[in-house]
Design an enzyme around this catalytic site. Structure first.
Site: not given
Ligand SMILES: O=c1ccn([C@H]2C[C@H](O)[C@@H](CO)O2)c(=O)[nH]1
Ligand SMILES: [Zn+2]
Length: 132
Positions: A55, A42
């Site tokens: 994802e 992320n």
């Molecule tokens: O399935 C998920 C759920 C959350 N996040 C990230 C978004 C944000 O950066 C952090 C908190 O929500 O986690 C993802 O990358 N994937």
């Molecule tokens: Zn997402």
């Protein structure tokens, strides 16, 4: 492919997450039919809505590298602080639905490595798809 291997890659992918706002690292590992694994983390933004989840990072990297809809066979997602197996947001579910077969296995993994196996169809039933 062993789910353990995909899990290890997802855990490793979470380490490069850019998360100054949530401090919640997420990693994804996307396996293709040819045995390639695309990693994603992320990547947050001061304008929160611009955050890209792990994802979608993995999926977009794969598509950008020439993989096509239907080339994918499994996805693992790991949340470094997820008490229960992490649950993908709505945006990621819609993007998964765009590129994955409905029965593609999705492995959701908690911080304690509890794994929940689900599918795209379960994550996004009755999906919007203007091509069908
Ligand atoms: O399935 C998920 C759920 C959350 N996040 C990230 C978004 C944000 O950066 C952090 C908190 O929500 O986690 C993802 O990358 N994937
Ligand atoms: Zn997402």
């Amino acid at each position: 492919m062993d789910i353990k291997k995909l899990q290890d890659v997802a855990v490793n992918a979470s380490k490069t997450a850019y998360v100054p706002y949530s401090d919640f690292q997420v990693g994804a590992a996307l396996l293709t039919i040819d045995g390639k694994i695309f990693e994603g983390c992320n990547i947050e933004n001061a304008s929160f809505g611009l955050t890209n989840c792990a994802e979608r990072t993995a999926i977009f990297k794969a598509i950008s590298d020439g993989e096509e809809k239907g080339d994918f066979v499994a996805l693992a997602v790991y949340g470094e602080k997820a008490v229960k197996p992490i649950s993908p947001c709505g945006a990621c579910r819609q993007v998964m639905a765009e590129f994955f077969d409905k029965d593609l296995p999705v492995y959701l993994i908690s911080k304690h490595l509890e794994v929940k196996k689900t599918t795209v169809e379960e994550l996004l039933p009755y999906q919007f798809d203007e091509l069908n």
